[in-house]
Design a protein around this motif. Structure first.
Motif, short mmCIF file in Angstrom:
data_model
loop_
_atom_site.label_atom_id
_atom_site.label_comp_id
_atom_site.label_asym_id
_atom_site.label_seq_id
_atom_site.Cartn_x
_atom_site.Cartn_y
_atom_site.Cartn_z
N UNK A 31 25.87 30.34 26.69
CA UNK A 31 25.59 29.45 25.55
C UNK A 31 26.65 28.36 25.40
N UNK A 32 27.89 28.69 25.66
CA UNK A 32 28.98 27.73 25.53
C UNK A 32 28.82 26.56 26.51
N UNK A 33 28.49 26.86 27.76
CA UNK A 33 28.34 25.79 28.75
C UNK A 33 27.06 25.00 28.51
N UNK A 34 25.98 25.66 28.07
CA UNK A 34 24.75 24.93 27.74
C UNK A 34 24.97 23.98 26.57
N UNK A 84 30.72 13.48 33.17
CA UNK A 84 31.21 13.84 31.84
C UNK A 84 31.19 15.33 31.61
N UNK A 85 30.10 15.97 32.00
CA UNK A 85 30.01 17.42 31.84
C UNK A 85 31.03 18.13 32.73
N UNK A 86 31.15 17.70 33.97
CA UNK A 86 32.07 18.34 34.90
C UNK A 86 33.51 18.28 34.38
N UNK A 91 37.97 21.23 32.22
CA UNK A 91 39.04 21.26 31.23
C UNK A 91 38.94 22.52 30.37
N UNK A 92 37.72 22.83 29.96
CA UNK A 92 37.47 24.02 29.14
C UNK A 92 37.86 25.29 29.90
N UNK A 93 37.50 25.36 31.18
CA UNK A 93 37.81 26.54 31.97
C UNK A 93 39.29 26.67 32.27
N UNK A 94 39.99 25.56 32.35
CA UNK A 94 41.44 25.63 32.56
C UNK A 94 42.13 26.25 31.36
N UNK A 108 35.05 28.14 39.63
CA UNK A 108 34.87 26.74 39.27
C UNK A 108 36.14 25.95 39.58
N UNK A 109 37.28 26.46 39.16
CA UNK A 109 38.53 25.73 39.38
C UNK A 109 38.88 25.64 40.86
N UNK A 110 38.58 26.68 41.61
CA UNK A 110 38.86 26.67 43.04
C UNK A 110 37.96 25.65 43.76
N UNK A 111 36.67 25.67 43.44
CA UNK A 111 35.73 24.77 44.11
C UNK A 111 35.89 23.32 43.68
N UNK A 112 36.24 23.09 42.39
CA UNK A 112 36.33 21.74 41.83
C UNK A 112 35.01 20.98 41.93
N UNK A 113 33.91 21.70 42.05
CA UNK A 113 32.58 21.11 42.08
C UNK A 113 31.74 21.78 41.01
N UNK A 114 30.98 20.98 40.31
CA UNK A 114 30.06 21.52 39.32
C UNK A 114 28.62 21.27 39.75
N UNK A 115 28.36 20.10 40.32
CA UNK A 115 27.00 19.67 40.64
C UNK A 115 26.80 19.45 42.14
#
Length: 145
Positions: A31-34, A84-86, A91-94, A108-115
């Motif tokens: 829910x937080x990421x959505x 913007x989302x990425x 930042x939120x995950x850090x 997520x932090x290791x990959x540095x890719x969201x999309x």
């Protein structure tokens, strides 16, 4: 860019846009990421002045049915939305200290890719296709269950 790909912009049509998370990871599965995605979508909508006719946010992909923006085009809209989302998600995950999100945060932090790099754009030419794409979006979560 693949050869033979032509985007149809400027005619005022609706666009059914689909984009997927990197490697189809469920990065939109909480829910937080959505909520964060929807916050960025609203900021982008206001900035580029377009209408969101419908949407669905799934754990690993998003469908949007939108008008062409008054500023820019759907490609720019998707670039701004995804970047913007990425940025906000990374930042939120850090800053996250939640042990339940720790495994996802590390990935997520290791990959540095969201999309995924690209997005799918289907130009909606008429009322029948508009209804079809809205129905498809609304049935997406139902079919998943």
């Amino acid at each position: 860019m693949p050869t033979g790909l032509h985007r149809c912009y400027g005619a005022g049509y609706l666009h059914f846009l689909t984009t997927s998370c990197y490697q189809r990871l469920p990065l939109l599965g909480t829910p937080k990421s959505r909520d964060l995605f929807l916050e960025v979508l609203e900021q982008t909508r206001r900035r580029y002045r377009f209408v969101v006719v419908g949407y669905v946010v799934m754990p690993e992909h998003v469908h949007l049915l939108v008008s062409e923006p008054e500023r820019g085009d759907p490609s720019l809209l998707m670039q701004v939305l995804k970047q913007g989302f990425a940025r906000k998600l990374l930042c939120q995950h850090r800053r996250a200290n939640d042990p339940h999100e720790e495994a996802m945060s590390e990935l997520v932090l290791h990959q540095q890719h969201i999309w995924q790099k690209r997005f799918y754009d289907f130009v909606v030419w008429g009322a029948e296709k508009r209804w079809e794409k809205l129905h498809y979006s609304h049935q997406n979560p139902v079919r998943r269950d």
